[in-house]
Design an enzyme around this catalytic site. Structure first.
Site, PDB file in Angstrom:
ATOM      1  N   LYS A   1       3.307   1.501  16.175  1.00  0.00           N
ATOM      2  CA  LYS A   1       4.348   1.160  15.243  1.00  0.00           C
ATOM      3  C   LYS A   1       4.139   2.402  14.450  1.00  0.00           C
ATOM      4  O   LYS A   1       5.093   3.053  13.886  1.00  0.00           O
ATOM      5  CB  LYS A   1       4.074  -0.005  14.194  1.00  0.00           C
ATOM      6  CG  LYS A   1       4.943  -0.203  13.421  1.00  0.00           C
ATOM      7  CD  LYS A   1       4.906  -1.271  13.012  1.00  0.00           C
ATOM      8  CE  LYS A   1       6.204  -2.174  11.658  1.00  0.00           C
ATOM      9  NZ  LYS A   1       5.479  -2.822  10.696  1.00  0.00           N
ATOM     10  N   GLN A   2       3.270   2.595  13.740  1.00  0.00           N
ATOM     11  CA  GLN A   2       2.912   3.841  12.853  1.00  0.00           C
ATOM     12  C   GLN A   2       1.852   4.665  12.835  1.00  0.00           C
ATOM     13  O   GLN A   2       0.717   4.464  13.415  1.00  0.00           O
ATOM     14  CB  GLN A   2       3.508   3.531  11.754  1.00  0.00           C
ATOM     15  CG  GLN A   2       2.353   2.504  10.954  1.00  0.00           C
ATOM     16  CD  GLN A   2       2.654   1.587   9.778  1.00  0.00           C
ATOM     17  OE1 GLN A   2       3.254   0.948  10.071  1.00  0.00           O
ATOM     18  NE2 GLN A   2       2.499   2.144   8.608  1.00  0.00           N
TER      19      GLN A   2
ATOM     20  N   GLU B   1       0.825  -2.462  13.271  1.00  0.00           N
ATOM     21  CA  GLU B   1       0.667  -3.522  13.008  1.00  0.00           C
ATOM     22  C   GLU B   1       1.022  -3.946  14.374  1.00  0.00           C
ATOM     23  O   GLU B   1       1.334  -5.783  14.915  1.00  0.00           O
ATOM     24  CB  GLU B   1       1.965  -4.047  12.048  1.00  0.00           C
ATOM     25  CG  GLU B   1       0.977  -4.115  10.942  1.00  0.00           C
ATOM     26  CD  GLU B   1       2.370  -4.064   9.285  1.00  0.00           C
ATOM     27  OE1 GLU B   1       3.683  -4.218   9.567  1.00  0.00           O
ATOM     28  OE2 GLU B   1       2.145  -4.488   8.752  1.00  0.00           O
TER      29      GLU B   1
ATOM     30  N   TRP C   1       1.031  -0.985  -0.169  1.00  0.00           N
ATOM     31  CA  TRP C   1       0.255   0.259   0.113  1.00  0.00           C
ATOM     32  C   TRP C   1       1.336   1.067   0.363  1.00  0.00           C
ATOM     33  O   TRP C   1       0.604   2.351  -0.292  1.00  0.00           O
ATOM     34  CB  TRP C   1      -1.279  -0.378   1.077  1.00  0.00           C
ATOM     35  CG  TRP C   1      -0.301   0.309   2.820  1.00  0.00           C
ATOM     36  CD1 TRP C   1       0.521  -0.290   2.618  1.00  0.00           C
ATOM     37  CD2 TRP C   1      -0.646   0.879   3.699  1.00  0.00           C
ATOM     38  NE1 TRP C   1       1.070   0.293   3.761  1.00  0.00           N
ATOM     39  CE2 TRP C   1       0.664   1.527   4.207  1.00  0.00           C
ATOM     40  CE3 TRP C   1      -1.555   1.811   3.654  1.00  0.00           C
ATOM     41  CZ2 TRP C   1      -0.139   1.804   6.062  1.00  0.00           C
ATOM     42  CZ3 TRP C   1      -1.566   3.180   4.450  1.00  0.00           C
ATOM     43  CH2 TRP C   1      -0.585   2.851   5.810  1.00  0.00           C
ATOM     44  N   ASP C   2       2.256   1.332   0.036  1.00  0.00           N
ATOM     45  CA  ASP C   2       3.199   2.244   0.104  1.00  0.00           C
ATOM     46  C   ASP C   2       2.998   2.574  -0.947  1.00  0.00           C
ATOM     47  O   ASP C   2       3.024   4.177  -0.833  1.00  0.00           O
ATOM     48  CB  ASP C   2       4.377   1.595   0.260  1.00  0.00           C
ATOM     49  CG  ASP C   2       4.429   0.952   1.804  1.00  0.00           C
ATOM     50  OD1 ASP C   2       3.785   0.199   2.242  1.00  0.00           O
ATOM     51  OD2 ASP C   2       5.549   0.702   1.904  1.00  0.00           O
TER      52      ASP C   2
HETATM   53  C1  BGC Z   1       4.356  -1.598   7.614  1.00  0.00           C
HETATM   54  C2  BGC Z   1       3.659  -1.538   6.478  1.00  0.00           C
HETATM   55  C3  BGC Z   1       4.458  -1.265   4.673  1.00  0.00           C
HETATM   56  C4  BGC Z   1       5.824  -2.148   5.171  1.00  0.00           C
HETATM   57  C5  BGC Z   1       6.607  -2.103   3.674  1.00  0.00           C
HETATM   58  C6  BGC Z   1       5.878  -2.707   7.962  1.00  0.00           C
HETATM   59  O1  BGC Z   1       6.875  -2.610   8.367  1.00  0.00           O
HETATM   60  O2  BGC Z   1       3.991  -1.819   9.075  1.00  0.00           O
HETATM   61  O3  BGC Z   1       2.994  -0.288   6.735  1.00  0.00           O
HETATM   62  O4  BGC Z   1       3.463  -1.784   4.571  1.00  0.00           O
HETATM   63  O5  BGC Z   1       6.875  -2.067   6.287  1.00  0.00           O
HETATM   64  O6  BGC Z   1       7.052  -1.054   3.654  1.00  0.00           O
END
Ligand code: BGC
Length: 758
Positions: A602-603, A490, A359-360
């Site tokens: 986490k984000q 996550e 999804w990035d």
């Molecule tokens: C992030 C995801 C991301 C993935 C790839 C993961 O650590 O939590 O949001 O899509 O890394 O960048």
């Protein structure tokens, strides 16, 4: 804690001094790419110390059979892995009988790497005392041509600094290559032919299972101390390895150069029957031009890129270097020329995250590519998902959805899901929302209203159908709920009613309904075709609206706050500042169980929603949510600091925004997360770009107009950025006194803080 072994320079990345412990990190930092192929900065000569060898070809992958302890129905059969491709850069040097290997010397002197981002040329140099009779100096220039997708160039220069050096040079192409990231240690390649033809080494290979044809080629020349270019090498071909060897004596002060052209010819773009001719053509043309001209062309290609995308920051070289590094790497990874390709989180710099598309791309990368290239590049990124819609429908079907519901994969190379952790594969479904949002964002930015009726609407409908089936009506809440999901954070799995997911699902349902109604009204013929193709049921939009209207959102019982998910308040709500430094990053120190029960984020999660749907919330609401969630956020995804930087800038907390900016922009250069040796965080680099342009620049497109709202961090005297808005290049310049938007379109008005700029 950051590491800072690299020198600060506005246009260059410089490492000085040889430290074997830094080799893998520097191999990532100095990676090269040209959108079609890329490679880590491995040494050309043998290196017996710790190294991570990597060279990759865009779009070429292997379906590595899934390996899990406990199989769950619905898991994908394989994980598509980017493939380490044959090595074409190898050059072995024996000097007076000793193999040159920087791991074998007591001291490596004047070791230096320099990546010039203005010209796209990487230079490495060092000196070593080979034996009492010979001290040698080496300078290697390397680049992957931005003009010729399949051409790489190496100039390996050797100087006898003291004494006489008897060189035995062996330049080679090596097929025996493995992936570090491999589930079963399968061989990935079948090399079916290795030949020298007209002095070109050509290794023809086919990937096992996926049948991608790739030719690895190289030709070597030696420019002797008299300046003569020689190509009469001894040639050997055995065991998937081709080589060209030659001897040369250098007396004190003399110099010779090995010139090597090579790379990959990708069967996705050339028929295998033409590989040989194509390799000959590439080498012949490169030889004719010569290294000087090729370097000039590389410089010109990069100048064109910088003309459209450079960001200047005055008064703060660390910030300047960082933003250019991010822009440079994004351009090395993807150039938008080939709609079959996409942007992997590690680009061509490592194997982690194996598959290419997350999804990035939609949530982070699209704005950068749309604004710094032509709008077709943005359209190509959308088209990539459109072309994979059937697979997304199939993917949803596999896990129990029907009637055209589409679930795009979490990770993919060809549209099929590759990810196989149930809490992500089945639950991190918010990705569907980002793909729909990107369609809206593309139209908002480019003004291209043709994409949705032509293609985008099919994707929007597939996604809306998925959400409509994924929710259920809760009699208890008297609302639609979404159970068992993982949000962008996550560090929480299988939660009920992740606010962000419910919010973006609600938005998708309404947006798809709006667009369906619009096409039906404005273009009834097109709608007729679509409704047949999509087996349209006229009650669908009404159903979507009902769900959207009655969507449930978890709220704080006493405060005006949305909760990240049901039950968030049951946690022990200690802020991140209560953690000791030796527990950080928590994902390297804590058990997963402890992480899941903690309040740590986490984000950006709720705040990701505030970022995407900014106009739905006023400043006070944003401020309340920022103040509540940021203190629990550990920013252990590279995608986190950029969103926080943009939101802090919007709130006027410019210095906080600046701290987040440094974290996002220097994440790899300063190795904040202690993992740069695995590769660079390419997709988050686009987030860094957003944090300057949307954060400090305040760029928004509102009602087809460009709006800015610049804010200058203390450390900066001035900054400027460039965007391509609907064919007009605009340069926004901000200093302590004024803001200017420079462009040559008399019909275009740029608004600053709501008022037209002169
Ligand atoms: C992030 C995801 C991301 C993935 C790839 C993961 O650590 O939590 O949001 O899509 O890394 O960048």
């Amino acid at each position: 804690m950051k590491s800072n072994y690299l020198k600060i320079h506005p246009w260059k990345i410089i490492e000085e001094g040889f430290d074997p412990k830094r080799v893998k990190s520097s191999e990532s930092i100095f990676s090269l790419g040209n959108g079609a192929m890329g490679q880590r900065a491995n040494f050309e000569e043998t290196y017996s110390g710790e190294t991570f060898q990597g060279s990759y070809v865009g779009g070429v992958y292997y379906p590595d059979k899934t390996k899990v302890g406990w199989w769950k129905n619905g898991y994908p059969e394989y994980f598509a892995k980017v493939l380490n491709a044959p090595n074409w850069i190898g050059i072995n040097i024996h000097t007076n009988g000793n193999l040159l290997d920087l791991n074998q010397y007591k001291s490596v002197d004047n070791f230096r790497r320099e990546l010039d981002m203005q010209t796209g040329i990487y230079v490495r140099s060092f000196e070593v005392q080979i034996d009492s009779a010979c001290r040698i100096g080496v300078e290697v220039k390397r680049f992957l041509s931005m003009d010729q997708a399949a051409l790489g160039v190496i100039q390996y220069q050797l100087t006898a600094l003291e004494g006489s050096c008897h060189l035995e040079i062996e330049s080679y192409v090596e097929g025996k290559i493995t992936n570090q990231d491999s589930n079963w240690d399968d061989p990935f390649w079948n090399h079916h032919s290795a030949s020298h033809s007209n002095s070109v080494m050509l290794l023809k290979s086919r990937t096992l299972k996926t049948n991608f044809d790739v030719a690895t080629y190289a030709q070597t020349f030696l420019i002797d101390p008299k300046g003569q270019q020689l190509s009469d090498f001894d040639e050997v071909s055995e065991n998937q390895r081709l080589s060209q060897s030659k001897k040369q004596i250098l007396r004190q002060g003399e110099q010779c150069s090995i010139l090597k052209f090579g790379g990959y010819i990708n069967g996705m773009n050339y028929s295998p029957q033409t590989f040989e001719a194509e390799a000959q053509r590439l080498v012949l043309e490169a030889e004719k031009k010569g290294i000087k001209k090729l370097i000039e062309e590389q410089h010109i290609a990069w100048s064109k890129i910088w003309d459209l995308s450079d960001i200047e920051i005055h008064g703060d070289d660390a910030a300047q270097q960082a933003i250019r590094f991010n822009i440079f790497q994004l351009n090395q990874t993807y150039n938008g020329k080939d709609p079959k390709l996409n942007i992997g989180p590690k680009g061509f710099t490592g194997e982690k995250y194996g598959g290419s598309t997350y999804w990035d791309t939609e949530a982070y990368c699209l704005p950068f590519y749309m604004a710094t290239k032509t709008h077709e590049v943005g359209r190509n990124l959308l088209k990539y998902r459109y072309d994979q819609l059937d697979k997304a429908i199939e993917n949803a079907k596999k896990i129990g959805f029907d009637k055209g519901a589409a679930l795009y994969p979490m990770v993919t190379m060809n549209g099929e899901e590759c990810h196989n952790e149930w809490e992500i594969t089945f639950e991190e479904i918010h990705r569907n929302g980002a793909i729909a949002f990107a369609i809206f964002n593309y139209e908002r930015y480019t003004g291209d209203t043709s994409y949705i009726p032509e293609k985008g609407i099919e994707v929007l409908i597939g996604i809306a159908r998925f959400w409509a089936q994924r929710v259920n009506y809760s009699e208890y809440q008297k609302a639609y709920v979404m159970l068992g999901v993982t949000g962008p954070n996550e560090y929480e799995n299988n939660v009920n009613n992740n606010w962000y997911t419910n919010y973006i699902a609600q938005w998708c349902l309404n947006y798809a309904a709006d667009q369906q109604e619009k096409i039906k009204q404005e273009n009834p013929k097109r709608w007729e075709q679509l409704s047949d193709k999509l087996n349209w049921n006229s009650r669908e939009t009404a159903q979507w609206r009902t769900i959207a209207d009655q969507m449930y959102f978890p709220k704080h019982p006493d405060q005006d706050l949305f909760l990240q998910q049901d039950g968030f308040l049951d946690k022990e709500l200690h802020p991140v500042s209560a953690l000791s430094l030796d527990e950080r990053p928590i994902n390297q120190h804590w058990s997963w169980d402890k992480i899941l029960r903690s309040p740590y984020i986490k984000q950006a999660d709720v705040l990701q929603g505030f970022y995407l749907f900014e106009s739905d919330f006023d400043r006070e609401t944003l401020s309340r949510h920022f103040d509540f969630y940021e203190p629990f956020t550990v920013h252990e995804s590279s995608l986190s600091p950029c969103i926080h930087s943009i939101l802090a800038a919007r709130l006027g907390a410019v210095e906080k925004a600046y701290d987040f900016y440094l974290q996002t922009s220097r994440l790899d250069l300063d190795d904040y997360n202690k993992e740069v040796e695995e590769g660079l965080h390419i997709t988050s680099m686009a987030g860094t770009w957003m944090s300057v342009v949307e954060g400090f620049g305040g760029l928004r497109i509102i009602d087809n107009q460009v709006h800015i709202d610049p804010k200058l961090p203390e450390a900066w005297e001035a900054f400027s950025f460039k965007i391509n808005f609907r064919g007009t290049p605009i340069k926004v310049v901000v200093d302590k006194e004024k803001v200017a938007a420079i462009h040559s379109n008399p019909d275009l008005i740029v608004h600053c803080k709501g008022k037209p700029l002169d």
